[in-house]
Design a protein around this motif. Structure first.
Motif, short mmCIF file in Angstrom:
data_model
loop_
_atom_site.label_atom_id
_atom_site.label_comp_id
_atom_site.label_asym_id
_atom_site.label_seq_id
_atom_site.Cartn_x
_atom_site.Cartn_y
_atom_site.Cartn_z
N LYS A 6 0.82 -1.20 0.00
CA LYS A 6 0.00 0.00 0.00
C LYS A 6 0.86 1.26 0.00
CE LYS A 6 -4.01 1.86 2.37
NZ LYS A 6 -4.97 1.67 3.46
N TYR A 7 2.03 1.17 0.63
CA TYR A 7 2.91 2.32 0.75
C TYR A 7 4.25 2.01 0.10
CZ TYR A 7 -0.58 3.31 4.32
OH TYR A 7 -1.75 3.51 4.98
N SER A 8 4.79 2.96 -0.62
CA SER A 8 6.08 2.75 -1.28
C SER A 8 7.20 2.76 -0.25
CB SER A 8 6.33 3.85 -2.33
OG SER A 8 6.55 5.09 -1.68
N ASP A 9 8.31 2.16 -0.63
CA ASP A 9 9.47 2.12 0.26
C ASP A 9 10.01 3.52 0.53
OD1 ASP A 9 9.31 -0.64 0.40
OD2 ASP A 9 10.72 -0.96 -1.24
N GLU A 10 9.94 4.38 -0.48
CA GLU A 10 10.42 5.76 -0.31
C GLU A 10 9.57 6.51 0.72
OE1 GLU A 10 9.72 4.44 -3.39
OE2 GLU A 10 11.81 4.02 -3.90
N LEU A 11 8.25 6.30 0.67
CA LEU A 11 7.36 6.95 1.63
C LEU A 11 7.65 6.45 3.04
CD1 LEU A 11 4.97 8.85 2.21
CD2 LEU A 11 3.46 6.87 1.87
N LYS A 12 7.88 5.15 3.17
CA LYS A 12 8.19 4.58 4.48
C LYS A 12 9.46 5.21 5.05
CE LYS A 12 6.27 -0.01 3.55
NZ LYS A 12 6.62 -1.43 3.40
N GLU A 13 10.49 5.30 4.22
CA GLU A 13 11.76 5.90 4.66
C GLU A 13 11.55 7.35 5.08
OE1 GLU A 13 14.79 4.43 4.90
OE2 GLU A 13 14.30 2.50 4.00
N LYS A 14 10.77 8.08 4.29
CA LYS A 14 10.51 9.49 4.58
C LYS A 14 9.79 9.64 5.93
CE LYS A 14 7.94 13.45 2.80
NZ LYS A 14 7.01 13.92 1.78
N ILE A 15 8.79 8.81 6.15
CA ILE A 15 8.01 8.87 7.39
C ILE A 15 8.89 8.49 8.58
CG2 ILE A 15 6.12 7.76 8.64
CD1 ILE A 15 4.59 7.71 5.97
N ILE A 16 9.74 7.49 8.42
CA ILE A 16 10.64 7.08 9.51
C ILE A 16 11.60 8.22 9.86
CG2 ILE A 16 12.56 5.55 10.12
CD1 ILE A 16 11.04 3.35 8.54
N ARG A 17 12.18 8.86 8.84
CA ARG A 17 13.07 10.00 9.10
C ARG A 17 12.34 11.12 9.83
NH1 ARG A 17 15.03 9.06 3.86
NH2 ARG A 17 13.64 10.67 3.10
N GLU A 18 11.11 11.37 9.39
CA GLU A 18 10.31 12.42 10.02
C GLU A 18 10.01 12.08 11.48
OE1 GLU A 18 6.22 14.81 8.97
OE2 GLU A 18 7.33 13.87 7.34
N CYS A 19 9.71 10.83 11.74
CA CYS A 19 9.45 10.39 13.12
C CYS A 19 10.69 10.57 13.99
CB CYS A 19 9.02 8.93 13.15
SG CYS A 19 7.36 8.65 12.55
N GLN A 20 11.86 10.29 13.42
CA GLN A 20 13.10 10.45 14.17
C GLN A 20 13.37 11.92 14.46
OE1 GLN A 20 15.78 8.38 11.57
NE2 GLN A 20 15.46 6.42 12.60
N GLU A 21 13.07 12.80 13.50
CA GLU A 21 13.31 14.22 13.68
C GLU A 21 12.35 14.82 14.70
OE1 GLU A 21 12.96 15.94 9.80
OE2 GLU A 21 14.77 14.94 9.06
N ILE A 22 11.06 14.50 14.55
CA ILE A 22 10.03 15.06 15.43
C ILE A 22 9.99 14.33 16.77
CG2 ILE A 22 7.55 15.42 15.71
CD1 ILE A 22 7.37 15.80 12.69
N ASP A 23 10.31 13.04 16.74
CA ASP A 23 10.29 12.19 17.92
C ASP A 23 8.86 12.04 18.48
OD1 ASP A 23 11.63 10.45 19.60
OD2 ASP A 23 11.84 11.96 21.16
#
Length: 104
Positions: A6-23
């Motif tokens: 359902k979700y592309s690998d690029e989107l997953k990576e982007k969301i993970i990076r965002e989660c790490q930044e925002i925490d």
């Protein structure tokens, strides 16, 4: 029948990076309208494998094979460390004996 991602690998990576930044996974989940549990799963996989990309069907076999090889190499490494320690001890004992029988 294969389930489409359902979700592309690029989107997953982007969301993970965002989660790490925002925490804060909940904020990111609301922004992208994705379940926080899904994002937590991606983060967990990212921590375990270093990537959130989807594995191929035989990916689990590869991981199991690599895990077995790692265990084998770790065991061999431990044996070699013990062998080196024994040799160092033998050398130390031989040096002491040499010095006692042949004082300088």
């Amino acid at each position: 029948m294969k389930k489409a991602n359902k979700y592309s690998d690029e989107l997953k990576e982007k969301i993970i990076r965002e989660c790490q930044e925002i925490d804060n996974v909940a904020v990111v989940a609301r922004r992208y309208e994705i379940s926080p549990n899904t994002i937590h799963t991606w983060v967990k996989k990212y921590r375990e494998r270093g990537t959130a990309k989807t594995l191929k069907k035989n990916g689990f076999k590869d991981i199991n094979t690599m895990a077995e090889q790692l265990k084998k190499v770790s065991t061999e490494n431990d044996q070699l460390k013990r062998l080196v320690a024994e040799k160092e001890l033998e050398l130390s004992i031989l040096r002491e004996l040499r010095d006692k029988t042949n004082p300088r």
